[in-house]
Scaffold this active site. Structure first.
Site, mmCIF file in Angstrom:
data_model
loop_
_atom_site.group_PDB
_atom_site.id
_atom_site.type_symbol
_atom_site.label_atom_id
_atom_site.label_comp_id
_atom_site.label_asym_id
_atom_site.label_seq_id
_atom_site.Cartn_x
_atom_site.Cartn_y
_atom_site.Cartn_z
ATOM 1 N N TYR A 59 -1.805 -1.017 10.373
ATOM 2 C CA TYR A 59 -2.045 -1.236 8.990
ATOM 3 C C TYR A 59 -0.799 -0.708 8.353
ATOM 4 O O TYR A 59 -0.069 -1.366 7.617
ATOM 5 C CB TYR A 59 -3.132 -0.396 8.563
ATOM 6 C CG TYR A 59 -3.368 -0.686 6.733
ATOM 7 C CD1 TYR A 59 -4.102 -1.921 6.470
ATOM 8 C CD2 TYR A 59 -2.809 0.316 5.869
ATOM 9 C CE1 TYR A 59 -4.222 -1.958 5.143
ATOM 10 C CE2 TYR A 59 -3.163 0.103 4.630
ATOM 11 C CZ TYR A 59 -3.923 -1.020 4.022
ATOM 12 O OH TYR A 59 -4.056 -1.193 2.674
ATOM 13 N N SER A 76 0.990 -1.187 -0.026
ATOM 14 C CA SER A 76 -0.051 0.000 0.096
ATOM 15 C C SER A 76 0.873 1.428 -0.051
ATOM 16 O O SER A 76 1.931 0.977 0.449
ATOM 17 C CB SER A 76 -1.053 -0.033 1.217
ATOM 18 O OG SER A 76 -1.399 1.415 1.510
#
Length: 252
Positions: free
Chosen positions: A156, A143
């Protein structure tokens, strides 16, 4: 015309919906046989049904990537069904909805890291012998949170930074044995997991998404196009790289 992945066998985790499903569909359209792995058995079966309707060969595996025994069973099932694995896409992931340290429980930390990073390790380890047999390719979904802050919460962001390190070391360890490993780093993508954020999330986050140079979020198919490049022979000299695909978010 012969597809770019004609005759290959791919395993795609988290392929029941979102980016994973788009990757499975793109690979199948290019001639690959796809083993669809997902925690949700119904979602996995739905992807297989869609691929079968288009004439592709596919099979579903219900698997918890954070559980070694579950991963082992899925690997055995896939290898028994198709005989080999040429491409692995580690895409399964969960989000923490921007939770900072003080709002993150130990259980949440373990879950996020368990799926996003430990799961990648377990799946890769289970299928690496098969990939080494024929010289395979690994594509890992990280990401933009793997290179900057602000795209997720503490768990995350930590997990996605870890994915990049995992990818680089995997490439360093096994590139000379014929296995390539690379990572894709999406920005804001409209998926079932992110749709609530994009529709009714924090105002500052929504403003960031809308202010990127592309002035929109991505569709899963756009991420799948990059995954196809990294899975195909077109990227034969690409090892240990991380490809940002974020509409310009990290350029700001």
């Amino acid at each position: 015309m012969v597809g770019r992945l004609e005759g290959s066998v791919a395993v795609v985790t988290g392929a029941g919906s979102g980016i994973g499903r788009a990757i499975a569909e793109r690979f199948a359209a290019e001639g690959a046989t796809v083993s669809v792995w997902d925690l949700d058995e119904k979602d996995a079966a739905g992807t297989v049904d869609a691929l079968t309707e288009r004439g592709a060969k596919s099979a579903a595996c219900a698997v918890d990537v954070a559980d070694g025994a579950s991963v082992g069973r899925a690997a055995e099932r896939s290898l028994a069904a198709f005989g080999r694995v040429d491409i692995l896409v580690n895409n399964a992931g969960v989000f923490d909805y921007y939770a900072p340290v003080l709002d993150t429980s130990e259980e949440q930390w373990d879950r996020i890291l368990g799926v996003n990073l430990k799961g990648m390790f377990l799946v890769t380890k289970s299928l690496l012998p098969a990939l080494l047999d024929g010289g395979g390719t690994v594509v890992n979904t990280s990401s933009i949170s793997g290179v900057v802050a602000g795209g997720g919460g503490i768990a995350y962001t930590s997990s996605k930074h870890g994915v990049i390190g995992f990818t680089r070391q995997l490439a360093a360890d096994y590139g000379k044995q014929g296995v390539r490993a690379n990572a894709i780093l999406p920005g804001a993508v409209e998926t079932p997991m992110t749709r609530p954020i994009l529709e009714q999330g924090d105002a500052a986050i929504l403003e960031t998404v809308r202010s990127v140079p592309a002035q929109r979020h991505a569709q899963p198919a756009e991420i799948a196009n990059l995954a196809l490049f990294l899975a195909s022979d077109e990227s034969s000299f690409v090892h240990g790289s991380s490809y940002v695909i974020d509409g310009g978010w990290t350029a700001l």
